[in-house]
Design an enzyme around this catalytic site. Structure first.
Site, PDB file in Angstrom:
ATOM      1  N   ASP A 175     -10.081  -5.659  -3.710  1.00 23.77           N
ATOM      2  CA  ASP A 175      -9.408  -4.783  -2.753  1.00 23.77           C
ATOM      3  C   ASP A 175     -10.365  -3.644  -2.434  1.00 23.77           C
ATOM      4  OD1 ASP A 175      -7.805  -2.760  -1.536  1.00 23.77           O
ATOM      5  OD2 ASP A 175      -6.010  -3.470  -2.569  1.00 23.77           O
ATOM      6  N   SER A 235       0.830  -1.205   0.000  1.00 28.22           N
ATOM      7  CA  SER A 235       0.000   0.000   0.000  1.00 28.22           C
ATOM      8  C   SER A 235       0.873   1.266   0.000  1.00 28.22           C
ATOM      9  CB  SER A 235      -0.949  -0.047   1.207  1.00 28.22           C
ATOM     10  OG  SER A 235      -1.955   0.915   1.104  1.00 28.22           O
ATOM     11  N   HIS A 286      -7.021  -6.242   0.631  1.00 27.49           N
ATOM     12  CA  HIS A 286      -5.937  -5.261   0.550  1.00 27.49           C
ATOM     13  C   HIS A 286      -4.682  -5.664   1.326  1.00 27.49           C
ATOM     14  CE1 HIS A 286      -3.986  -1.468  -0.089  1.00 27.49           C
ATOM     15  NE2 HIS A 286      -3.873  -1.262   1.219  1.00 27.49           N
TER      16      HIS A 286
END
Length: 248
Positions: A190, A95, A220
């Site tokens: 996600d 991320s 995610h």
């Protein structure tokens, strides 16, 4: 003065051989989400740096006072620590950690980069950054696997979302500067970062050698999810391949 660090959110540094791996966690998350990877890499003998990004792993109020420049500094400090000890440097990030990994790859000497659900263009987060509230709901712990939770903040500082927005924009503009070998892991479902981000990174990076790996059974935070072993296995293969390629 910074707040005390949550139990399980501490930075992890382990000296090993002359190949270093920097492991970077996500936005509002902690090193807990990346420890399975960091531990696996250290077990293989690599030198590992898994820093706690400034403002993370403490309190949302602490994070609110930090900037994207400080998150970058956290990553650059880890890079300097590894570079001082190792001949080769790889970066792995989830991320925001993926965003920072791409930043390092565009601005430093990196031998390979692995990103998991990297964030470079997230309209929903950009929209949240326009909120007039001080805090909005948590965006953490998007995990498919039952009984697994991410150590993350229960609320998200809007000021921090604005810094994230600006950092994503900066890194998006620098993707053409990413030339190191690249592997992109993308969860097909996600709820935080649209999967199109992974494809965008894959398409826009100028790496001669790059591959896209679809994660079919994770959300995610894939590093704590059902595809954790796959990510570790493919990352280790990726390191090994490019270490040997450089030797040859």
């Amino acid at each position: 003065m910074r707040e005390p660090v949550m139990k399980g959110a501490e930075a992890f540094y382990k000296e090993g051989n002359e190949v270093g791996v920097i492991v970077l966690h996500g936005f509002t998350g902690t090193t807990q989400s990346m420890r399975p990877l960091a531990d696996a890499f250290a077990k293989e003998g690599y030198t590992v740096a898994c820093p706690k990004l400034i403002g993370h792993g403490t309190t949302p109020e602490d994070m609110e006072q930090t900037t994207a420049e400080e998150w970058i500094q956290s990553a650059e400090n880890a890079y300097a620590w590894v570079k001082n000890k190792c001949e080769r440097v790889f970066v792995v990030g989830l991320s925001l950690g993926g965003t920072l990994s791409l930043y390092l790859a565009a601005n430093k000497e990196i031998d390979g980069i692995a990103v998991i659900n990297p964030a470079v263009d997230v309209p929903e987060l950009v929209a949240m950054a326009k909120s007039e509230l001080r805090f909005v709901d948590s965006i953490g712990s998007d995990i498919k696997k039952e009984g697994v939770n991410e150590l993350t903040y229960h609320k998200t500082p809007v000021r921090s979302l604005k810094h994230l927005r600006n950092l994503m924009s900066k890194v998006h503009e620098q993707l053409s500067e990413v030339r190191a070998p690249l592997i992109v892991f993308v969860s097909e479902e996600d709820h935080v970062v649209p999967p199109e981000n992974g494809q965008m990174v894959f398409d826009m990076a100028f790496s001669e050698e790059k591959e896209l790996v679809h994660l079919e059974n994770s959300y995610h935070v894939a590093t704590l999810d059902n595809d954790q072993d796959l990510i570790i296995e493919r990352s280790l293969e990726f390191f090994d391949r490019h270490i040997n390629a450089k030797v040859e």
